[in-house]
Design an enzyme around this catalytic site. Sequence first.
Site, PDB file in Angstrom:
ATOM      1  N   GLY A  31       0.839  -1.220   0.146  1.00  0.00           N
ATOM      2  CA  GLY A  31      -0.056  -0.022  -0.052  1.00  0.00           C
ATOM      3  C   GLY A  31       0.756   1.249   0.202  1.00  0.00           C
ATOM      4  O   GLY A  31       1.991   1.322  -0.329  1.00  0.00           O
ATOM      5  N   LEU A  33       0.412   3.617  -2.143  1.00  0.00           N
ATOM      6  CA  LEU A  33       0.826   3.773  -3.161  1.00  0.00           C
ATOM      7  C   LEU A  33       1.252   4.739  -3.972  1.00  0.00           C
ATOM      8  O   LEU A  33       0.813   5.963  -3.595  1.00  0.00           O
ATOM      9  CB  LEU A  33      -0.290   3.218  -4.464  1.00  0.00           C
ATOM     10  CG  LEU A  33      -0.940   1.807  -3.858  1.00  0.00           C
ATOM     11  CD1 LEU A  33      -2.098   1.653  -5.001  1.00  0.00           C
ATOM     12  CD2 LEU A  33       0.019   0.859  -3.873  1.00  0.00           C
ATOM     13  N   HIS A  37       4.417   2.616  -8.092  1.00  0.00           N
ATOM     14  CA  HIS A  37       3.300   1.191  -8.058  1.00  0.00           C
ATOM     15  C   HIS A  37       2.549   1.537  -9.416  1.00  0.00           C
ATOM     16  O   HIS A  37       2.299   0.446 -10.049  1.00  0.00           O
ATOM     17  CB  HIS A  37       2.463   1.375  -6.984  1.00  0.00           C
ATOM     18  CG  HIS A  37       3.215   1.203  -5.541  1.00  0.00           C
ATOM     19  ND1 HIS A  37       3.432   2.206  -4.653  1.00  0.00           N
ATOM     20  CD2 HIS A  37       3.621  -0.137  -5.195  1.00  0.00           C
ATOM     21  CE1 HIS A  37       3.997   1.289  -3.527  1.00  0.00           C
ATOM     22  NE2 HIS A  37       4.175   0.123  -4.086  1.00  0.00           N
ATOM     23  N   ASP A 150      13.974  -2.612  -4.899  1.00  0.00           N
ATOM     24  CA  ASP A 150      14.304  -3.969  -3.755  1.00  0.00           C
ATOM     25  C   ASP A 150      14.824  -5.106  -4.749  1.00  0.00           C
ATOM     26  O   ASP A 150      14.227  -5.983  -4.990  1.00  0.00           O
ATOM     27  CB  ASP A 150      12.965  -4.395  -3.099  1.00  0.00           C
ATOM     28  CG  ASP A 150      12.318  -3.341  -2.253  1.00  0.00           C
ATOM     29  OD1 ASP A 150      12.949  -2.967  -1.276  1.00  0.00           O
ATOM     30  OD2 ASP A 150      11.278  -2.831  -2.792  1.00  0.00           O
TER      31      ASP A 150
HETATM   32  O1  PAF Z   1       8.062  -4.994  -1.864  1.00  0.00           O
HETATM   33  C1  PAF Z   1       7.015  -5.042  -1.064  1.00  0.00           C
HETATM   34  O2  PAF Z   1       6.362  -4.129  -1.158  1.00  0.00           O
HETATM   35  C2  PAF Z   1       6.702  -6.270  -0.224  1.00  0.00           C
HETATM   36  O3  PAF Z   1       8.007  -6.714   0.355  1.00  0.00           O
HETATM   37  C3  PAF Z   1       5.842  -7.239  -0.788  1.00  0.00           C
HETATM   38  C4  PAF Z   1       6.711  -7.957  -2.095  1.00  0.00           C
HETATM   39  C5  PAF Z   1       4.704  -6.714  -1.246  1.00  0.00           C
HETATM   40  C6  PAF Z   1       5.644  -8.349   0.367  1.00  0.00           C
HETATM   41  O4  PAF Z   1       4.911  -8.125   1.340  1.00  0.00           O
END
Ligand code: PAF
Length: 286
Positions: A31, A33, A37, A150
């Site tokens: 969330g 966002l 996203h 990430d």
């Molecule tokens: O990258 C993220 O936002 C979180 O690590 C994920 C992949 C939604 C898992 O909770």
Amino acid sequence: MITIATPGEMRAWSARRHREGRTIGFVPTMGALHDGHLQLIADAAERSDDVVVSIFVNPLQFDVDADFDAYPRPIDADVAACDTAGVAAVYAPTAAAMYPSGYQTRVVPGALADLMEGPGRPGHFEGVVTVVNKLFGAVQPEVAIFGQKDFQQLRIIERMVADLDIGTEIIGHPIVRDPDGVAQSSRNVRLTTEQRSAAVAVPHSLDAAVDAARRPTTDPVDVVAAAVAVIDAEPMARHEYTTIFDADDLTEVDRFTDRSVGRVRIATAVWFGDVRLIDNRDLFGD
Ligand code: PAF
């Protein structure tokens, strides 16, 4: 757009779509966002018939309770943003629906999780792969999109999908940056105005590393030093780590034997107050 709250309803919705011959593109999120996203959602829309976005702040992946509690949760704005973006279904389960009483199973990642972020965040990647596995089980997507910010998470999820024979295609989407170069992150909203201004030190440190790496004889130690000097010059920043690593197996690179684009990346983690930002770059590419 439909909002779904339980794994059972999610699986049933996806099964119906699959029976109709439609493919599902999945964007897992916690969330809060932002534009990054929305770009993942647009990417998923190009690769599938129906996009599902999950919104779940996963307690299993937080090693510090205060970070979990402080994580932003603007659920109404998030659902509205998904609707505007043309998402077919938002999957927003509660913690009780995901981890009901008696829940005990975890997915244990391998050596990729012991590097980089791993030592400083015990249990983090175990929590991530466990929840992603559960989300994939409920959503049953053909393709799932993860941000390259990430980067280690992306590689660990690719490994999990290959190791556990999960048929979902994993796509790594390039980092989305604000105009000043700061990587977009849900954590950015927790920065004060002054900290947000100071956060440009993070992309600037990676710029300094890229400049240093372009000199033919530079050692990785000198490249890291060039990056860390930029962070250390910013009084509001507290440096945690900077590392140069192989983009495939994430092992530390201590000699530049390969300067080809996409092979060697630099990653950093920097604190501004109690907000931890991470960033990374292709050292010889972007
Ligand atoms: O990258 C993220 O936002 C979180 O690590 C994920 C992949 C939604 C898992 O909770």
